[in-house]
Write a protein that holds these residues in place. Structure first.
Motif, PDB file in Angstrom:
ATOM      1  N   THR A   1     101.426 122.218  73.168  1.00  0.00           N
ATOM      2  CA  THR A   1     100.939 123.586  73.315  1.00  0.00           C
ATOM      3  C   THR A   1     101.342 124.360  72.067  1.00  0.00           C
ATOM      4  O   THR A   1     101.915 123.799  71.134  1.00  0.00           O
TER       5      THR A   1
ATOM      6  N   ILE B   1      98.616 121.897  76.898  1.00  0.00           N
ATOM      7  CA  ILE B   1      98.281 123.160  77.571  1.00  0.00           C
ATOM      8  C   ILE B   1      97.685 124.089  76.522  1.00  0.00           C
ATOM      9  O   ILE B   1      98.341 124.352  75.497  1.00  0.00           O
TER      10      ILE B   1
ATOM     11  N   VAL C   1     101.995 129.641  80.123  1.00  0.00           N
ATOM     12  CA  VAL C   1     102.020 128.444  79.276  1.00  0.00           C
ATOM     13  C   VAL C   1     103.387 127.762  79.378  1.00  0.00           C
ATOM     14  O   VAL C   1     103.493 126.541  79.527  1.00  0.00           O
TER      15      VAL C   1
ATOM     16  N   HIS D   1     104.103 124.074  80.893  1.00  0.00           N
ATOM     17  CA  HIS D   1     104.651 123.068  79.971  1.00  0.00           C
ATOM     18  C   HIS D   1     105.833 122.351  80.614  1.00  0.00           C
ATOM     19  O   HIS D   1     105.970 121.121  80.522  1.00  0.00           O
TER      20      HIS D   1
END
Lengths: 422, 422
Positions: B181, B267, B406, B410
């Motif tokens: 991410t 992500i 996020v 994660h």
């Protein structure tokens, strides 16, 4: 209806506003019923920027890759002028050097135009489309981009005009024509209506920097009528049909015109030379070759050469000029050859100027040179060297006396305008 | 020996010093025994400068002339990189789009590559010459310059790699690979050694801006192995044979690698969408077409669409997202169609974010979506819309909760690096 090739330099193309002004000038020509093609330079300063990038990338650059980089400047302005013409409602498109094609020699960075395929151009112009052509560029036999060397866009324009058999090639510059001499020096300088190719070549090569010499030679060879005029004219001015600039044409066309022929067309000056004197050179066969061969091998252009009358002891002084930028190199070369040449001393003077009177009329008139020498002598100006051609007399004088000499000669040959401000 | 196509973006090409750094990276690859071709972008900022010139010249510009202007940026950098490589002692030359040629469709300013003639390239590379190719450009059927649309240089690189059957296409960027991410949001983000084309497409299209989506699609279609890596590596680093970046390859190659397969690869988050809700739309055939046909006709890309369960009175609410930049235009269009569609009110919210979990592994695992919903619910993050594909689950949430969501996901999917700084 006429077919006209127009050429605009970097100052005229420097930015959106100026390109719009150029587009309006072009549009007016087309609106007057003419078929029009336009040759453009890169924006002022852009070629220098690109050349600097190349130098930074590789001081000993490959000229083929250099051409890929620097040709982009004209590519940009040709696309932008086509876009701007379209915004004014004109049909227009750009034709890059490899698209026409403009076929050149393979001498990258200093290529010579060999042929221009005019088929696409003629069809485009006949369909009422304005053809926009980047100057300075072409394509080599192996299909790579070439450029013609600095200032090559004038040559591109003349070559396009020859290829499409244009009635005229109008070169728009930041001056409004060719003058009898530099108007910054002589307020009474007059704009010339017509000059011959030969006169223009002499005027250009001796310092009247209006057109690239190569482009004038090409125009003479191909018989292209060239007009030099200003791109900074009033937007409401009439179409260039009124020929507001200076026409550069053949000797015959000038003879045939009703304009009274002047003995002398113009006075040029050039401060870019330096004088070298070799004293007590042996006056024997081959001596002069020993002097000039090494200079030629080093690519140094020698201009005026004067060998004094031999003195009784079999020795002579040799005087000549070289470009001022090459003076130091020339001196080093000559000093290294002192034994072979056999001279006594080498002297130099960078503070000289070459003054030239130019005119096709002098072919048939005696006394042009003596008028010059007398006028200069009357004002106490010393002549250091003399050289002549069929249509030119040049003298070398002290640089400080340049402006005085030009004014004196302009008056002596009756070139002063009657109605100009004093 | 391998055959490698390397691609460098505008930041890497911005100025002489950076181009020299690129040349050294390229030289190392060749010194390692590989055949090398390089695809380059224009200097950072140059394309914007050229596009602005075109806009100023003609707001409704002719895309064919626009392409003549903007393609010059890559022409310049390709020549400069060839010159710089020569300065390092390498054999190198540039190959412009019309020279190879890179044949494209006639859709100026958004052309698609059709074929690349690889004969000259293969001969050049086999002779130990580094081929330098400007990205973004090609030539149309009628012989005019085309460009591929912004970011097209990645696509050029992949197309060249396919044409010369390269072993790998290395895309040098300002990041050193593809991460689980955004590392600016999650300090424990890990660089991925490998991702599949499908995963990369989902990651790119939902906001992980490493590669242009088109280039990934093309790589998938042509089976080109792509590596994303940083051009800002140490000059003394070993050749890229050590694969320091992220490899983008087929599903099969990832399966066959020894790297343990993660359920979720990454992500992504995307703040460039806005949500529109139409209330009390008649729940009958054709109603939805009345909503989306006008948007499609206006070129507005609708992304997530959620039609709520119909209420007993035969009406329903329809929620969907459009690009934030198109929100005002979309609202105006919909309000103009109120009678045809028959909705009650139209509401909008630009403060939304789309969060997506992506992974080929989810194809064979249930429970991915429910893990997502539970993790978000545990932190009180409200889900406004959901959409799914075979390898992706996306949710729309309040923009302010983007970073929190996020980070939570994660961790929830076990992606946090063990040894990363907290």
């Amino acid at each position: 209806m006429a077919r006209i090739v127009m050429k605009f330099g970097g100052t005229s193309m420097a930015g959106t506003e100026r390109i719009r002004r150029v587009a309006r000038i072009v549009q007016r020509q087309q609106a007057a019923g003419h078929e029009v093609a336009v040759v453009v330079s890169a924006m002022a300063g852009e070629t220098d920027r690109l050349v600097n990038f190349c130098r930074e990338a590789n001081p000993a650059f490959d000229p083929a890759e250099y051409d890929v980089v620097v040709a982009s400047g004209e590519q940009v302005t040709s696309g932008l002028l086509a876009l701007t013409l379209q915004a004014l409602g004109c049909k227009a498109r750009s034709w890059l050097g490899w698209q026409l094609p403009v076929a050149t020699s393979d001498a990258y960075a200093r290529a010579r135009i060999e042929t221009i395929d005019s088929a696409a151009l003629l069809a485009s112009m006949a369909a009422g489309e304005i053809a926009v052509i980047p100057g300075f560029q072409g394509v080599s036999h192996e299909g790579r981009i070439t450029t013609l060397g600095r200032g090559g866009s004038d040559t591109s324009a003349v070559a396009v005009a020859a290829a499409v058999q244009a009635d005229r090639c109008d070169i728009y510059t930041d001056v409004d024509g060719v003058y009898t001499t530099d108007p910054r020096i002589v307020a009474k300088a007059r704009k010339l209506a017509r000059v011959t190719y030969e006169e223009m070549l002499e005027l250009a090569s001796v310092g009247a920097k209006v057109l690239q010499t190569r482009s004038v030679s090409l125009a003479m060879k191909e018989g292209v009528r060239v007009q030099v005029l200003s791109s900074f004219i009033d937007d409401d001015a009439p179409p260039a049909d009124s020929l507001p600039g200076t026409l550069i044409v053949s000797d015959e066309e000038v003879e045939g015109s009703k304009v009274e022929r002047q003995l002398i067309t113009g006075i040029a000056h050039d401060k870019n030379e330096a004088r070298i004197v070799l004293t007590r050179v042996p006056d024997k066969p081959g001596a002069v070759a020993h002097i000039f061969s090494p200079l030629a091998a080093a690519g140094i252009n020698v201009d005026m050469i004067i060998q004094n009358v031999s003195k009784d002891r079999g020795e002579t002084d040799v005087t000549f000029t070289v470009p001022r930028a090459d003076l130091a190199r020339s001196m080093a070369l000559l000093e290294g050859q002192q034994e072979e040449i056999g001279f006594n001393r080498v002297l130099s003077d960078a503070h000289v100027a070459k003054i030239s009177v130019v005119g096709v009329g002098m072919k048939s008139h005696a006394g042009v040179a003596s008028t010059m020498f007398k006028a200069l002598a009357d004002r106490g100006i010393n002549i250091q060297a003399i050289s002549t051609s069929e249509i030119k007399v040049s003298v070398l004088i002290d640089e400080d006396e340049t402006e005085l000499a030009v004014r004196v000669l302009h008056t002596a040959y009756g070139l002063d305008a009657v109605d100009a401000a004093v």
